[in-house]
Design an enzyme around this catalytic site. Structure first.
Site, PDB file in Angstrom:
ATOM      1  CB  THR A  57      38.191  18.582   6.307  1.00 43.22           C
ATOM      2  OG1 THR A  57      38.592  18.108   7.590  1.00 43.22           O
ATOM      3  CG2 THR A  57      36.702  18.866   6.296  1.00 43.22           C
ATOM      4  CB  VAL A  62      44.428  20.306   8.922  1.00 43.83           C
ATOM      5  CG1 VAL A  62      45.338  20.133  10.129  1.00 43.83           C
ATOM      6  CG2 VAL A  62      44.979  21.390   7.999  1.00 43.83           C
ATOM      7  CB  CYS A  63      40.379  16.785  10.116  1.00 46.66           C
ATOM      8  SG  CYS A  63      39.651  18.385  10.533  1.00 46.66           S
ATOM      9  N   PRO A  64      42.486  14.763   8.872  1.00 42.92           N
ATOM     10  CG  PRO A  64      42.591  14.223   6.596  1.00 42.92           C
ATOM     11  CD  PRO A  64      42.029  15.225   7.560  1.00 42.92           C
ATOM     12  CB  VAL A 104      42.203  11.861  12.915  1.00 43.31           C
ATOM     13  CG1 VAL A 104      41.599  10.499  13.169  1.00 43.31           C
ATOM     14  CG2 VAL A 104      41.263  12.971  13.402  1.00 43.31           C
TER      15      VAL A 104
END
Length: 195
Positions: A44, A46-48, A51
């Site tokens: 997706t 924002v997630c990367p 992470v």
């Protein structure tokens, strides 16, 4: 309802790390500090960024006896595909410095109070668990806004400090090397008079 001050809900989850599928039991991590980084989905937007930011700083957390785990409702196979995919294709570029865990049943996200039931994904929950298995810090963001690994590290330092200095507290924006406050009315007055 906040989980701060309560025992962290236990779990055993499968995941992916360093080219292998792994199984992680929270109960077996007693004696370590643990950060649980819940996020909505692999591949997706924002997630990367979150992470990867926590991966960049993972060595600093590890140096403080703190293990990070990413948790989403994706499968361990999706985690593998995401880690292994190049960044220009929305992946993580082949390596990550902590495991990604698969909460396929959504039970763990639900137990930690971060499951968005309507969307079927976890909100951006961040939980710091002390070596005794108690949650000492939690924060939850709605989906469009990411979290700061640097702030998470500062928070870990503060909780580690007060766990070793039981008569002291850490004021706002405290970081390593800054003044703390003695937890008395006189200590607060002295701190406020000099800062």
């Amino acid at each position: 309802m906040s989980l701060v001050g309560k025992p962290a809900p236990l779990f055993t989850l499968e995941g992916y790390h360093n080219g292998e599928f792994v199984s992680v039991s929270l109960e077996k991590l007693r004696g370590k500090w643990v950060y649980l980084l819940f996020y909505p989905l692999d591949f997706t937007f924002v997630c990367p960024t979150e992470v990867l930011a926590f991966s960049r700083d993972a060595h600093e957390f590890a140096a403080r006896n703190c293990q990070i785990f990413g948790v989403s409702v994706d499968s361990k196979y999706t985690h593998k595909a995401w880690v292994d995919a190049p960044r220009e294709r929305g992946g993580l570029g082949g390596s990550l410095n902590y495991p990604l865990l698969a909460d396929l049943t959504k039970e763990v996200s639900r137990a930690y109070g971060v499951l968005d039931e309507q969307a079927g994904v976890a909100l951006r929950g961040l939980f710091l668990i002390n070596p005794e298995g108690v949650i000492v810090h939690e924060t939850t963001n709605f989906l469009p806004v990411g979290r700061s690994s640097r702030e998470a590290l500062r928070t870990l330092k503060a909780f580690q400090y007060v766990s070793q200095h039981t008569n002291e507290v850490c004021p706002a924006d405290w970081d390593e090397g800054k003044d703390t406050m003695v937890a008395t009315p006189e200590g607060a007055a002295q701190y406020l008079a000099t800062h």
